[in-house]
Design a protein around this motif. Structure first.
Motif, PDB file in Angstrom:
ATOM      1  N   ASP A  63      48.630  43.750  45.517  1.00  0.00           N
ATOM      2  CA  ASP A  63      49.336  43.678  44.243  1.00  0.00           C
ATOM      3  C   ASP A  63      49.374  42.291  43.463  1.00  0.00           C
ATOM      4  OD1 ASP A  63      49.898  46.472  45.133  1.00  0.00           O
ATOM      5  OD2 ASP A  63      52.078  45.910  45.916  1.00  0.00           O
ATOM      6  N   GLY A  77      54.922  42.941  52.759  1.00  0.00           N
ATOM      7  CA  GLY A  77      55.646  43.940  52.233  1.00  0.00           C
ATOM      8  C   GLY A  77      55.994  44.799  53.140  1.00  0.00           C
ATOM      9  N   ASP A  88      58.018  44.429  46.348  1.00  0.00           N
ATOM     10  CA  ASP A  88      58.030  45.555  47.341  1.00  0.00           C
ATOM     11  C   ASP A  88      59.587  44.985  48.045  1.00  0.00           C
ATOM     12  OD1 ASP A  88      58.413  47.917  48.454  1.00  0.00           O
ATOM     13  OD2 ASP A  88      56.551  47.638  49.771  1.00  0.00           O
TER      14      ASP A  88
HETATM   15  N1  LIG Z   1      49.164  51.873  50.249  1.00  0.00           N
HETATM   16  C1  LIG Z   1      49.286  51.808  49.220  1.00  0.00           C
HETATM   17  O1  LIG Z   1      48.333  52.737  48.620  1.00  0.00           O
HETATM   18  C2  LIG Z   1      50.262  50.976  48.403  1.00  0.00           C
HETATM   19  C3  LIG Z   1      50.606  49.866  48.798  1.00  0.00           C
HETATM   20  N2  LIG Z   1      51.255  49.023  47.886  1.00  0.00           N
HETATM   21  C4  LIG Z   1      51.463  47.741  48.362  1.00  0.00           C
HETATM   22  O2  LIG Z   1      51.009  47.517  49.910  1.00  0.00           O
HETATM   23  C5  LIG Z   1      52.270  46.890  50.668  1.00  0.00           C
HETATM   24  C6  LIG Z   1      51.796  47.399  51.991  1.00  0.00           C
HETATM   25  O3  LIG Z   1      50.613  46.905  52.465  1.00  0.00           O
HETATM   26  P1  LIG Z   1      50.199  46.801  53.894  1.00  0.00           P
HETATM   27  O4  LIG Z   1      50.448  48.076  54.817  1.00  0.00           O
HETATM   28  O5  LIG Z   1      48.851  46.313  53.771  1.00  0.00           O
HETATM   29  O6  LIG Z   1      50.937  45.569  54.436  1.00  0.00           O
HETATM   30  P2  LIG Z   1      51.298  43.888  53.756  1.00  0.00           P
HETATM   31  O7  LIG Z   1      53.001  43.997  53.781  1.00  0.00           O
HETATM   32  O8  LIG Z   1      50.485  43.742  52.912  1.00  0.00           O
HETATM   33  O9  LIG Z   1      51.289  43.147  55.267  1.00  0.00           O
HETATM   34  C7  LIG Z   1      49.988  43.668  55.940  1.00  0.00           C
HETATM   35  C8  LIG Z   1      49.135  42.402  56.349  1.00  0.00           C
HETATM   36  O10 LIG Z   1      50.205  41.230  56.766  1.00  0.00           O
HETATM   37  C9  LIG Z   1      49.957  40.837  58.111  1.00  0.00           C
HETATM   38  N3  LIG Z   1      51.005  40.566  58.728  1.00  0.00           N
HETATM   39  C10 LIG Z   1      52.375  41.205  58.951  1.00  0.00           C
HETATM   40  N4  LIG Z   1      53.432  40.312  59.289  1.00  0.00           N
HETATM   41  C11 LIG Z   1      52.955  39.206  59.371  1.00  0.00           C
HETATM   42  C12 LIG Z   1      53.433  38.056  59.979  1.00  0.00           C
HETATM   43  N5  LIG Z   1      54.871  37.726  60.265  1.00  0.00           N
HETATM   44  N6  LIG Z   1      52.810  36.862  59.843  1.00  0.00           N
HETATM   45  C13 LIG Z   1      51.464  37.001  59.369  1.00  0.00           C
HETATM   46  N7  LIG Z   1      50.837  38.169  59.210  1.00  0.00           N
HETATM   47  C14 LIG Z   1      51.495  39.370  59.080  1.00  0.00           C
HETATM   48  C15 LIG Z   1      49.377  42.043  58.866  1.00  0.00           C
HETATM   49  O11 LIG Z   1      48.602  41.545  59.882  1.00  0.00           O
HETATM   50  P3  LIG Z   1      48.622  42.640  61.316  1.00  0.00           P
HETATM   51  O12 LIG Z   1      49.908  42.975  61.597  1.00  0.00           O
HETATM   52  O13 LIG Z   1      47.703  43.652  60.927  1.00  0.00           O
HETATM   53  O14 LIG Z   1      47.951  41.625  62.347  1.00  0.00           O
HETATM   54  C16 LIG Z   1      48.511  42.561  57.708  1.00  0.00           C
HETATM   55  O15 LIG Z   1      47.184  41.877  57.583  1.00  0.00           O
HETATM   56  C17 LIG Z   1      53.307  47.487  50.046  1.00  0.00           C
HETATM   57  O16 LIG Z   1      54.358  46.592  50.635  1.00  0.00           O
HETATM   58  C18 LIG Z   1      53.088  47.517  48.625  1.00  0.00           C
HETATM   59  O17 LIG Z   1      53.359  45.993  48.148  1.00  0.00           O
HETATM   60  C19 LIG Z   1      51.222  49.347  46.476  1.00  0.00           C
HETATM   61  O18 LIG Z   1      50.046  48.431  46.197  1.00  0.00           O
HETATM   62  C20 LIG Z   1      51.142  50.563  46.242  1.00  0.00           C
HETATM   63  C21 LIG Z   1      50.035  51.262  46.910  1.00  0.00           C
END
Ligand SMILES: NC(=O)C1=CN([C@@H]2O[C@H](COP(=O)(O)OP(=O)(O)OC[C@H]3O[C@@H](n4cnc5c(N)ncnc54)[C@H](OP(=O)(O)O)[C@@H]3O)[C@@H](O)[C@H]2O)[C@@H](O)CC1
Ligand SMILES: [K+]
Length: 502
Positions: free
Chosen positions: A71, A132, A161
């Motif tokens: 995003d 997010g 988000d």
């Molecule tokens: N799906 C859709 O169609 C749409 C979704 N949309 C958007 O997508 C978002 C959700 O996306 P998302 O599921 O990819 O999750 P996101 O928040 O980007 O984080 C995942 C990444 O972060 C990592 N990570 C996590 N915590 C962490 C930490 N503390 N410290 C470090 N790393 C950490 C995690 O790593 P992992 O846990 O896999 O090791 C992974 O790599 C949603 O909030 C909205 O904005 C909109 O575009 C509408 C369409």
């Protein structure tokens, strides 16, 4: 996905957990709306929200390794096109971005800096697109340090988000979470946007339509029961007992309030609130020694003189008194316990508040086993902990306690949660901080009893009372004391009568 009959109830007010939101995304994608298009719409919605609030200026967009970061790439492109001076920083490796985010990253024509504190530089606005819905552990390292640097700058921050570090399901913070001036979320809000402390980190909350058809909720509902809503008229207005033209006072119910012997103000506040919210008749059972105190202060309320707990039980057994309230100013003693049990034994709608909860601290099972009719318990956190072992976040604690007790739970606070034994829950954000003052709980308990007396089901009555209580406080404004609430209920009811879904 055109079957609107499959839409869950009050679907506009639903709060979706991150997992449920992911299911809605998947359902939309399965119905032919590509994920990349949802992301394009999400990023555009955020950029539009920014452009309507701030003029073009230096902005740094902080992107995380997942779709929240995707995003961010869209936002950076849209703001650049709108004439903004945009820097973009990415946490992790560009090559490791998930497919939709990678696609939008390819459209970004500018530099991609490593995400570190220096990248916020002299920004005049910061966009937090780091984590997010996919937050899976506490924030640390470069993400935490960079967001801290952004907050130190003192410039507005716009969260995509959720502010990074905010758990969308519980409202809890993990590691570190910045305070956003603006949070733009998509399709539906999450519980964590309304629950504390999360709500205080979101700033202004905007919910953007990104093209997910509401019917996607039908598909989600088949996998997870969708029964958590933002508290408001959408959820309960159809059950609200407006007085009818042919009605008379007996049809509008009769509330019996147990009056305390020492703290007489609490039961008086509750009685006035029950009356103002529309109960046809209100009786206060006043201990003989203080009967004159009640009688002289309550002109249009019946003040019945009781010499003993048996007298109170006698009043409670009168079936015309169809909603009973015990607790306000009652005192944590044996007499209150007997009155609470007498009220429950009557099998009619009952509200237990304050001391009427505390008196069961040693044996909460006695209370739960005595429940027969629709029963509402209205503890604050301290009273809750005396009755229930339930642990976890506020929403799940209230739900577990409702299930365990068989009662509607009103777990009070700045983010009051109403939970029913069947799993339904409401999160209330409609309450000014001025409500945190002595006696407001007594007013709330009286309002719930007043609505129950008029036949409103317990879950809806609790939600409506909590909302009207907040509305009356907003109507009064600063300087509120509990006595002002019943007097401002007419204004709050007027607002409710004119309320339209938007
Ligand atoms: N799906 C859709 O169609 C749409 C979704 N949309 C958007 O997508 C978002 C959700 O996306 P998302 O599921 O990819 O999750 P996101 O928040 O980007 O984080 C995942 C990444 O972060 C990592 N990570 C996590 N915590 C962490 C930490 N503390 N410290 C470090 N790393 C950490 C995690 O790593 P992992 O846990 O896999 O090791 C992974 O790599 C949603 O909030 C909205 O904005 C909109 O575009 C509408 C369409
Ligand atoms: K974010």
């Amino acid at each position: 996905m055109s079957d609107s009959a499959s839409l869950p109830p009050h679907h506009h007010a639903l709060l979706l957990t991150p997992r449920e939101m992911a299911l809605a995304d998947q359902a939309a994608i399965a119905a032919g709306v590509p994920g990349a298009r949802l992301m394009a719409a999400a990023g555009k919605a955020v950029a539009d929200a920014i452009c309507t609030r701030w003029s073009p200026r230096r902005v740094t967009v902080l992107c995380g390794p997942g779709n929240n970061g995707g995003d961010g790439f869209v936002i950076a492109c849209r703001l650049r096109e709108a004439g903004w001076q945009v820097r973009l920083a990415l946490l992790g490796d560009r090559a490791a971005l998930p497919p939709d985010a990678a696609l939008h990253a390819r459209e970004w024509p500018g530099a991609v800096e490593p995400l570190e504190p220096a990248c916020v530089g002299d920004a005049e606005l910061v966009v937090d697109a780091i984590f997010g819905a996919g937050l899976s552990r506490p924030l640390d390292g470069a993400a935490k340090a960079t967001l801290q640097a952004a907050e130190r700058l003192g410039v507005p921050l716009c969260a995509v988000d959720t502010p990074s570090g905010l758990d969308g399901e519980s409202g809890n913070l993990s590691g570190y979470t910045p305070h956003a001036a603006l949070t733009v979320t998509f399709f539906r809000r999450k519980p964590g946007h309304l629950l504390l402390p999360g709500r205080e980190h979101c700033g202004e909350l905007v919910v953007a339509d990104i093209g997910i058809p509401p019917e996607a909720l039908g598909a989600v509902g088949r996998q997870a029961p969708l029964q958590c809503w933002a508290n408001g008229p959408r959820v309960w207005r159809e059950a609200f007992p407006w007085p009818r033209a042919q009605g008379h006072k007996y049809q509008r119910g009769h509330v019996l309030v147990a009056g305390g012997a020492l703290m007489t103000g609490a039961a008086r506040l509750a009685a006035r609130a029950a009356q103002r919210v529309g109960a046809g008749l209100v009786t206060v059972a006043a201990p003989a020694a203080v009967w004159p105190v009640y009688a002289s202060a309550l002109e249009s309320i019946i003040v019945a003189r009781v010499e003993s707990d048996a007298d109170f039980a006698g009043l409670a057994a009168d079936p015309r008194k169809n909603a009973l309230l015990v607790g306000p100013g009652a005192g944590a003693d044996e007499s209150t316990r007997r009155q609470a049990l007498a009220a429950l034994a009557a099998g009619r709608a009952t509200v237990l508040d304050a001391d009427a909860l505390t008196v069961f601290a040693r044996d909460p099972r006695t209370l739960f086993d005595a429940v027969q009719g629709p029963t509402v318990l209205t503890p604050h956190d301290g009273e809750f902990a005396r009755l229930f072992a339930a642990a976890g976040d506020k929403l799940s604690r209230a739900r577990k306690a409702a299930r365990e007790s068989g009662c509607v739970l009103v777990l009070k606070g700045g983010d009051t949660v109403v939970a029913a034994p069947d799993g339904r829950a409401l999160v209330n954000a409609h309450a000014p901080a001025t409500l945190a003052t002595g006696g407001t709980g007594d007013v709330l308990a009286g309002m719930i009893a007043g609505l129950l007396a008029q036949g409103m089901p317990a879950f809806e009555a609790a939600g409506a009372a909590v909302w009207l209580h907040g509305e009356a406080a907003y109507a009064f404004g600063p300087g509120l004391v509990a006595d002002d609430l019943p007097a401002h209920l007419p204004q709050a009811l007027g607002t409710l009568a004119r309320w339209q879904p938007h």
